[in-house]
Design a protein around this motif. Structure first.
Motif, PDB file in Angstrom:
ATOM      1  N   UNK A 146       0.786  -1.226   0.000  1.00 40.89           N
ATOM      2  CA  UNK A 146       0.000   0.000   0.000  1.00 40.89           C
ATOM      3  C   UNK A 146       0.813   1.268   0.000  1.00 40.89           C
ATOM      4  N   UNK A 147       0.597   2.088   1.030  1.00 45.54           N
ATOM      5  CA  UNK A 147       1.219   3.407   1.092  1.00 45.54           C
ATOM      6  C   UNK A 147       2.742   3.324   1.121  1.00 45.54           C
ATOM      7  N   UNK A 148       3.255   2.263   1.716  1.00 44.71           N
ATOM      8  CA  UNK A 148       4.711   2.114   1.752  1.00 44.71           C
ATOM      9  C   UNK A 148       5.281   2.061   0.342  1.00 44.71           C
ATOM     10  N   UNK A 149       4.679   1.251  -0.526  1.00 41.19           N
ATOM     11  CA  UNK A 149       5.152   1.147  -1.901  1.00 41.19           C
ATOM     12  C   UNK A 149       4.860   2.432  -2.672  1.00 41.19           C
ATOM     13  N   UNK A 150       3.716   3.066  -2.372  1.00 38.78           N
ATOM     14  CA  UNK A 150       3.353   4.290  -3.078  1.00 38.78           C
ATOM     15  C   UNK A 150       4.361   5.402  -2.831  1.00 38.78           C
ATOM     16  N   UNK A 151       5.009   5.368  -1.683  1.00 40.28           N
ATOM     17  CA  UNK A 151       5.988   6.399  -1.359  1.00 40.28           C
ATOM     18  C   UNK A 151       7.381   6.120  -1.871  1.00 40.28           C
ATOM     19  N   UNK A 152       7.571   4.984  -2.527  1.00 41.16           N
ATOM     20  CA  UNK A 152       8.896   4.624  -3.033  1.00 41.16           C
ATOM     21  C   UNK A 152       9.185   5.321  -4.349  1.00 41.16           C
ATOM     22  N   UNK A 153      10.432   5.594  -4.591  1.00 38.43           N
ATOM     23  CA  UNK A 153      10.858   6.047  -5.909  1.00 38.43           C
ATOM     24  C   UNK A 153      10.886   4.838  -6.842  1.00 38.43           C
ATOM     25  N   UNK A 154      10.885   5.054  -8.164  1.00 38.22           N
ATOM     26  CA  UNK A 154      10.996   3.916  -9.082  1.00 38.22           C
ATOM     27  C   UNK A 154      12.215   3.049  -8.793  1.00 38.22           C
ATOM     28  N   UNK A 155      13.328   3.682  -8.410  1.00 32.79           N
ATOM     29  CA  UNK A 155      14.546   2.930  -8.108  1.00 32.79           C
ATOM     30  C   UNK A 155      14.352   2.072  -6.857  1.00 32.79           C
ATOM     31  N   UNK A 156      13.671   2.614  -5.852  1.00 33.18           N
ATOM     32  CA  UNK A 156      13.418   1.854  -4.624  1.00 33.18           C
ATOM     33  C   UNK A 156      12.461   0.696  -4.880  1.00 33.18           C
TER      34      UNK A 156
END
Length: 208
Positions: free
Chosen positions: A102-112
């Motif tokens: 959810x929100x954890x992945x949404x806050x990642x950069x494409x590289x992350x």
């Protein structure tokens, strides 16, 4: 007691798509995942008295590896097993885990996101599957596949390769009909295949 047909696979191998096809082909047209789960439930949740009793055949989803003490074993008359390339399963699982965060992945950069996906795929390969699935009785990919395909498994089985099913869904549908001794015309098969297309499945998922 009803008679039962397992719709089995390792997770992320196309089980939902296969159930969607079986429902549209043999039970009734379905337009939502809730309806799909009502008419073709999972042994892990959703099975009720309606599915268990009466002069009927019930299709039941499972991701468990086969073993002699599986529930309902005395009334199981067959299994349809969908087999998918394990590398594709690993990638699908990584996407699923990222989506579930959810929100954890949404806050990642494409590289992350790419780095996290690579970590999940590496762990899947190193352990032969998702560790969570091992804890839930599904085993590694190899253990799951071998259990359902073993000569010692007494359940009559139809094995469908995901890639073959994707290339020629109508042929897979015809194979299912032959396996279950159900007569369906080419037009009926074509209609079920059209109702079970990836576009329709994707649209259903997006609506929900």
């Amino acid at each position: 007691m009803a008679k039962f047909v397992w719709v089995a696979s390792y997770p992320r191998s196309g089980n939902t798509w296969l159930r969607f096809l079986i429902a549209n082909l043999l039970i009734k047209p379905v337009e939502s995942s809730a309806e799909l789960n009502r008419v073709l439930p999972a042994i892990h949740r959703g099975v009720n008295a309606e599915h268990l009793f009466g002069p009927r055949t019930t299709f039941i989803k499972t991701h468990w590896a086969w073993r002699p003490d599986l529930p309902l074993r005395e009334d199981v008359i067959g299994a349809i097993y969908i087999l998918r390339n394990p590398l594709d399963v690993a990638v699908s699982n990584a996407n699923y885990r990222l989506l579930g965060s959810g929100e954890q992945a949404a806050g990642m950069t494409p590289e992350e996101r790419a780095a996290r996906s690579a970590q999940l795929i590496d762990r899947f390969i190193a352990e032969g599957g998702d560790p969570v699935w091992r804890q839930q009785g599904m085993g590694s990919w190899d253990e799951n596949v071998r259990s359902w395909m073993a000569k010692s498994n007494p359940v009559p089985r139809l094995v469908l390769r995901y890639e073959d099913m994707k290339a020629d869904t109508a042929r897979a549908a015809a194979d299912i009909c032959r396996f279950l001794s159900v007569a369906k015309s080419p037009d009926e098969i074509a209609a079920a295949v059209e109702r079970s297309s990836f576009d329709r499945l994707r649209a259903m998922e997006e609506r929900e």
